[in-house]
Write a protein that holds these residues in place. Structure first.
Motif, PDB file in Angstrom:
ATOM      1  N   CYS A  95       0.759  -1.149   0.097  1.00 50.01           N
ATOM      2  CA  CYS A  95       0.033   0.238   0.069  1.00 50.01           C
ATOM      3  C   CYS A  95       0.677   1.183   0.040  1.00 50.01           C
ATOM      4  O   CYS A  95       1.781   1.360   0.770  1.00 50.01           O
ATOM      5  CB  CYS A  95      -1.048  -0.146   1.076  1.00 50.01           C
ATOM      6  SG  CYS A  95      -1.888   1.520   1.287  1.00 50.01           S
ATOM      7  N   CYS A 138       0.318   3.253   3.633  1.00 49.89           N
ATOM      8  CA  CYS A 138       0.548   2.798   4.843  1.00 49.89           C
ATOM      9  C   CYS A 138       1.733   1.626   4.763  1.00 49.89           C
ATOM     10  O   CYS A 138       2.047   1.168   5.950  1.00 49.89           O
ATOM     11  CB  CYS A 138      -0.618   2.399   5.750  1.00 49.89           C
ATOM     12  SG  CYS A 138      -1.154   0.949   5.034  1.00 49.89           S
ATOM     13  N   CYS A 195      -7.246  -0.440   0.519  1.00 54.78           N
ATOM     14  CA  CYS A 195      -6.532  -0.861   1.557  1.00 54.78           C
ATOM     15  C   CYS A 195      -7.203  -1.314   2.836  1.00 54.78           C
ATOM     16  O   CYS A 195      -7.991  -0.564   3.402  1.00 54.78           O
ATOM     17  CB  CYS A 195      -5.320  -0.069   2.065  1.00 54.78           C
ATOM     18  SG  CYS A 195      -4.294  -0.648   3.251  1.00 54.78           S
TER      19      CYS A 195
HETATM   20 ZN   LIG Z   1      -2.700   1.163   3.445  1.00 54.42          ZN
END
Ligand SMILES: [Zn+2]
Length: 145
Positions: A114, A117, A134
């Motif tokens: 992702c 994050c 996500c």
């Molecule tokens: Zn994420």
């Protein structure tokens, strides 16, 4: 014969009480000790085939450091060292397990990170451009497989 048995037991008792006195209050063996011992053995095996001098020095330093840790009375510092070792061991093992999983599931899934994050995501291996949400940070991003 009984006399020999008596001296044998006396020797065993003296040796075990000597070891108890020697190791009383000492830190002893932990995970980091086992890891360093394994490293020392690997270095010793390497030295059988190759004969670099720096390796000999490194092995000796590691061996003495390991013994120093076992007989150390500073439990707090030794415990911190062990926790640091365990932290890196966990990181390495989780990375290693992820690589193993990526390889085993390479035909059915693709693994993407992702961009928001840095969470690893496992996506179905369907060709084309997809919008992925996500599950950790709930942000959407585009992925091309
Ligand atoms: Zn994420």
């Amino acid at each position: 014969m009984d006399n020999l048995k008596y001296y044998w037991h006396k020797l065993k008792y003296n040796l075990s009480s000597f070891m108890h006195r020697l190791l009383a209050g000492r830190y002893g063996i932990d995970h980091f000790y086992r890891f360093l011992t394994t490293v020392v053995y690997i270095l010793l095996i390497i030295q059988i085939f190759l004969k670099p001098k720096f390796l000999y020095l490194l092995t000796t330093i590691l061996l003495f450091y390991n013994m120093y840790r076992v007989f150390s009375k500073n439990h707090q510092v030794r415990h911190k060292e062990n926790q640091l070792y365990l932290k890196y061991q966990r990181k390495f093992l989780s990375w290693f397990n992820l690589q193993k999983r990526k390889f085993n599931e390479r035909k059915e899934y693709r693994f993407k990170v992702c961009p928001n994050c840095k969470q690893n995501l496992r996506l179905k291996n369907v060709k084309g451009s997809h919008t992925v949400s996500c599950p950790k940070c709930k942000k959407d991003f585009n992925v091309k497989i």
